[in-house]
Design an enzyme around this catalytic site. Structure first.
Site, PDB file in Angstrom:
ATOM      1  CE  LYS A 155      16.594  20.188  28.462  1.00  0.00           C
ATOM      2  NZ  LYS A 155      16.982  20.852  29.719  1.00  0.00           N
ATOM      3  NE  ARG A 156       7.847  26.091  29.285  1.00  0.00           N
ATOM      4  CZ  ARG A 156       8.308  25.584  30.427  1.00  0.00           C
ATOM      5  NH1 ARG A 156       9.141  24.570  30.421  1.00  0.00           N
ATOM      6  NH2 ARG A 156       7.902  26.068  31.593  1.00  0.00           N
TER       7      ARG A 156
END
Lengths: 272, 272
Positions: free
Chosen positions: A96-97
């Site tokens: 979830k960057r």
């Protein structure tokens, strides 16, 4: 990997199961703690036991970062083992960057080049230039958060944003970034009733569906509303599979769970 | 650390400068590459040279992850060195994390417990239960992304969400999660004209302001619109300081840049 290869693997295995490697030292069988790298030892056993029943693996990076550099090494060993022994499996770093352009490029290099994952989950809040650096790598995929499986998904994602829901805006805006050969979406299984509407917007894209099992989502509903002509689904189960057992036979218990989900999937695909 | 301690450090130093440790092996002076851990060697020299002019340090985790477990070790050494030698400095892991509850807790443990950072940047897209696990640690801070410094901020953050902008909704919703003793916000310096309106919504909270320098934001505008009675600002500069020089005197060049920004800040605080 290409979506064609992924679809053909799904047809061959009669499975669209993704096994989530959310490996937690407090939950793995005690006898593994004497291993030099207990997390990798656990993952290796789970991979060996489940590979025949699934087409993808998804380590969530939080579980590795929690152990610092040592945990990061376990993650590197895990993806190395996957790439060496299951090259046909689709590998997803659930990280979830998302950051400003030059910084997103650093994350992309970490996951696509250093570790050679096939895909990375990415958060959309920072907009187009935070996502695009992840789309510049051949045969690699961005899996963009659209509608997540947690209760907080209703805080912002489903709110009205310029006449549509925010997650719908994320879907439609991102179609301008890339096509289904580079882009997939996260849609929580706990939000299955939204899938029909989502499929109208993104008929061709693969959807990664977490939340079946421990979080309460239904496989039947997900397939009913979310499947497309190329299947187009990767359904993830983490805790329900990897912690099915806690004794010396933990890997066999995990295999049983994975086999049972694969069997349900095969039935659905047969009626498809 | 408490906001009271941070404010008192700001008053004492006459500086609200945060130095961004976005350390890139391709950009650091060549002579450092022969060190055992060039990234840490660079950071140590920068910290020693700039600590008198700043009150906070902010490594962006992407730059460390790009080098895998080795990079993660450099990050651990850097925060270890900061905590040992500059305990009065506020330390921020710029990681932009956020995940479902039990997973966010893993990230929180990694950054607050394992590494003992004072604060972590968090992305709001997944809503309340993705942020709250980060708020459960005493004297630790969440710095929530509100309005970021990149062009993509206009894709979703400034769009109309139920009658207000999405970033305004993020501000007002998160006020229910925690007060200014636990919560801060990221507001890009390139969006200084928004700061007056933001201050009306969050008069007491600290704002972390990236984007002064390389990204083009103005310190004067940021202070004019964003400062509150307790200063309430941390202005970050990364590339402008740490890459000011590229030879054997790189640390002195960085110190000069930091000192020059501190001087501007001291003047602003004197007229405050």
């Amino acid at each position: 990997m290409t979506t064609e290869q992924l679809t053909s693997h799904i047809r061959e295995k009669q499975s669209f199961l993704c096994v989530g490697l959310d490996t937690d030292l407090d939950k793995i069988p005690r006898h593994l703690l004497q291993e030099e790298d207990p997390i990798f030892a656990f993952n290796k056993a789970i991979i060996d036991a489940t590979r025949d029943y699934c087409v993808a693996y998804k380590p969530n990076t939080a579980f590795y970062e929690a152990y610092g550099a040592r945990g990061w090494q376990s993650l590197e060993r895990t993806i190395g083992y996957l790439n060496a022994t299951c090259p046909e499996h689709f590998t997803i770093a659930d990280a979830k960057r998302g950051d400003i352009g030059n910084t997103s490029t650093r994350y992309a290099k970490a996951f696509y080049e250093e570790m050679d994952f096939d895909a990375l989950t990415v958060a959309p809040y920072m907009g187009r230039d935070s996502v695009e650096p992840f789309l510049a790598f051949e045969d690699k995929f961005v899996i963009l958060l659209a509608l997540t499986s947690n209760p907080g998904a209703f805080d912002f994602q489903t709110g009205t944003f310029g006449g549509e829901a925010l997650y719908e805006k994320v879907l439609s805006a991102s179609l301008e970034y890339a096509g289904s050969e580079r882009l997939m979406f996260v849609v929580g299984a706990t939000k299955a009733e939204y899938l029909a509407a989502i499929r109208k917007r993104v008929p061709d894209h693969f959807l990664l569906i977490p939340g079946v099992g421990a979080q309460g989502g239904s496989l039947e509903d997900v397939c009913k509303y979310g499947m497309n002509g190329q299947v187009g689904l990767l359904v993830n189960s983490s805790r329900g599979i990897i912690y099915a057992g806690n004794g010396p036979d933990f890997a066999e218990r995990a295999a049983e769970q994975a086999a049972s989900i694969r069997e349900q999937m095969a039935k659905i695909l047969a009626g498809d």
